[in-house]
Every structure is written in C-alpha cells, then in structure tokens.
Design a protein around this motif. Structure first.
Motif, PDB file in Angstrom:
ATOM      1  N   PHE A 247      -4.218  -9.086  -0.854  1.00 25.70           N
ATOM      2  CA  PHE A 247      -3.338  -7.915  -0.821  1.00 25.70           C
ATOM      3  C   PHE A 247      -2.905  -7.498  -2.224  1.00 25.70           C
ATOM      4  O   PHE A 247      -2.969  -6.319  -2.577  1.00 25.70           O
ATOM      5  CB  PHE A 247      -2.101  -8.224   0.036  1.00 25.70           C
ATOM      6  CG  PHE A 247      -1.236  -7.019   0.299  1.00 25.70           C
ATOM      7  CD1 PHE A 247      -1.345  -6.318   1.492  1.00 25.70           C
ATOM      8  CD2 PHE A 247      -0.300  -6.576  -0.631  1.00 25.70           C
ATOM      9  CE1 PHE A 247      -0.547  -5.208   1.746  1.00 25.70           C
ATOM     10  CE2 PHE A 247       0.497  -5.472  -0.394  1.00 25.70           C
ATOM     11  CZ  PHE A 247       0.369  -4.786   0.800  1.00 25.70           C
TER      12      PHE A 247
ATOM     13  N   LYS B 267      -1.181  -4.759   8.196  1.00 28.62           N
ATOM     14  CA  LYS B 267      -1.036  -4.961   6.751  1.00 28.62           C
ATOM     15  C   LYS B 267      -1.762  -3.876   5.966  1.00 28.62           C
ATOM     16  O   LYS B 267      -1.332  -3.497   4.871  1.00 28.62           O
ATOM     17  CB  LYS B 267      -1.555  -6.340   6.359  1.00 28.62           C
ATOM     18  CG  LYS B 267      -0.679  -7.478   6.855  1.00 28.62           C
ATOM     19  CD  LYS B 267      -1.246  -8.824   6.444  1.00 28.62           C
ATOM     20  CE  LYS B 267      -0.365  -9.971   6.955  1.00 28.62           C
ATOM     21  NZ  LYS B 267      -0.922 -11.297   6.593  1.00 28.62           N
TER      22      LYS B 267
ATOM     23  N   ASN C 150       0.551  -1.056   5.854  1.00 29.25           N
ATOM     24  CA  ASN C 150       1.642  -1.377   4.924  1.00 29.25           C
ATOM     25  C   ASN C 150       1.196  -1.264   3.470  1.00 29.25           C
ATOM     26  O   ASN C 150       2.006  -0.946   2.591  1.00 29.25           O
ATOM     27  CB  ASN C 150       2.164  -2.787   5.208  1.00 29.25           C
ATOM     28  CG  ASN C 150       2.981  -2.863   6.492  1.00 29.25           C
ATOM     29  OD1 ASN C 150       3.538  -1.851   6.940  1.00 29.25           O
ATOM     30  ND2 ASN C 150       3.045  -4.029   7.105  1.00 29.25           N
TER      31      ASN C 150
END
Length: 271
Positions: free
Chosen positions: A30, A80, A83
C-alpha cells in the motif's frame, strides 16, 4: 463538468495528448503504491488507471497478473483499493482516477455499495473488462445513472456494426486495445491502429485512448500522434517487479517508476 471532461478539454486547448499510467493498487504494498501514484501528476501524467487486484485476471499478461498476486499477498482488497483513492484525493482533487478490473470482486462487494463508495472516494470512471454491452443491466446502467463513467473497450476485431452498438453509450473516453490477446505481450502496429481509430472517430467524438503493448518513449510518441492519448501499464509494473525481485528499498522502486514515466511524458508532450 467531470474531471475526465475537464482534463481532456484542457489538453485539447493546449494541443497536447493525454498520458495515462496503469498501476495495480497495493503493488508491491500500500505505502509504495500510494507514493508512486501521488507523484504521477507532477511528472506529466494526466489520468491514472488503478487496477483492482483479482486472483484470476484473464485478460492480463504475466506482468499484470503477477502485480495482482503481489498486491493480494500484501493484503490488498477492494475496500483498501478504494481507500487508496481516498488517500490520493487528500492531496489531489483534479487528476481523473479510473478503476480497472473484473466484475467478480464488485459483485461480491455489492454493486450499489461499490458505486457509492467509489464516488465518495473520488473515482471518476471504471473499466470492467468482462462486462460487454449485453450486460449493461448488471453495472453500466446503475453506474452511469449515479455519475460514475463506465468506459468502453474497443478491440482490433470489433466490427463496424459492433462499434456502433458499443459506442452509442460511451462516456468519459474510449479505450482502444491496440493488440489482440493479453496485455504486455506484443507491440501495436501503427498503421493498423490508425485505420481502426478512424472507424471509431467516424462514430463518436469522445476522446480515444490507446492502451496495451506500449513500452517505450518512441512507441508512446507514435501511438499518441494518431490518438487523443495513451495508457502505459505493463512497462511500469515490470519496473516494480524487477525492483522487488532485487530487494531494492521503496525509494529506489518509486524513483525508477517516476523516471520512466517522466521520459514517456517528455517524449509525447515536448517532442
């Protein structure tokens, strides 16, 4: 006016071609992923395609398949991914973000929830490679009604009658797949692509972007010269793969990707 429309209007006014970059969300993790994505606009990128990691990406070549595997292994999922877009919007509210992928994760997430969350997080459009126009009731109609552009894919084998059917509801931009087969495995032929783009332009005036098979500044320049812009994916994803395999730190990975993107941008915008 949408971010997509505004971006292409500005590019047209300045007589420039669009540069899009594809990256898989969460590849290789990420933090690295968002750091690369945040730097793209300042290095000549006009819109960003973010791949939604999927365990069975049938239209993608080895490079992007492996990027999905790396992202999934790092814990990435659709929530995710959304996000990640939300985090990007904390610093950038003008660069269009397109999510690209397959319908299965969206179906499992819930299409209404997916569209609502996408819009809330700042997504501008989606490309779902396994939903043809015959399946418009599945996602397209709801997506467009809510203001989330559903971008159409055109391939070299698309017939004229099929073009009319596919393009009559096209919004955002048209994504022309310049080769047959999977991503990242062939190089497009300029003459063939040019001929097919003329067919598309005879039906719609929506911007047409070329993707698949573009790996170098020269290829980028030749494809951009006959279209409204290009997307590069596998070449960037390969840099992440190479850096990961060498065990390089995140700063080196980010630097190699941004340097490559800058070379592409300089070639097509400042030839």
């Amino acid at each position: 006016m949408s971010r997509i429309q505004n971006t292409f209007n500005i590019l047209k006014q300045n007589n420039q071609k669009a540069l899009g970059i594809f990256l898989t969300a969460g590849d290789p993790d990420f933090e690295t992923s968002i750091n690369i994505i945040e730097r793209l606009p300042d290095n000549g990128v006009d819109f960003i395609e973010i791949g939604m990691p999927f365990s069975d990406p049938m239209a993608d070549g080895p490079a992007i398949q492996l990027s999905s595997q790396r992202a999934l292994k790092s814990g990435m999922n659709l929530e995710k991914c959304l996000n990640l877009v939300k985090k990007f919007r904390e610093k950038n509210n003008y660069t269009p973000i397109i999510l690209m992928g397959y319908y299965n994760p969206i179906y499992k997430y819930g299409k209404e929830d997916f569209v609502t969350k996408s819009i809330d997080c700042g997504v501008d459009g989606i490309i779902i490679v396994d939903l043809p126009p015959e399946e418009d009731d599945e996602l397209y109609n709801y997506s467009e009604k809510q203001g989330l552009s559903f971008i159409r894919l055109i391939t070299p084998t698309t017939t004229k009658d099929r073009l009319v059917q596919v393009l009559k509801k096209a919004t955002g931009f048209v994504y022309y797949v310049s080769i047959t087969g999977i991503t990242g495995t062939q190089a497009p032929n300029v003459d063939d692509v040019s001929m097919n783009l003329k067919k598309i332009k005879s039906i719609t005036d929506i911007p047409t972007i070329i993707g698949f098979g573009i790996r170098s500044p020269e290829q980028a320049y030749s494809m951009a010269s006959i279209s409204d812009g290009i997307v590069i994916g596998s070449a960037v994803v390969d840099l992440i793969k190479s850096s990961s395999e060498k065990g390089e730190n995140k700063k080196v990975t980010i630097k190699s990707c941004i340097e490559f993107v800058s070379k592409i941008s300089n070639r097509i915008k400042h030839n």
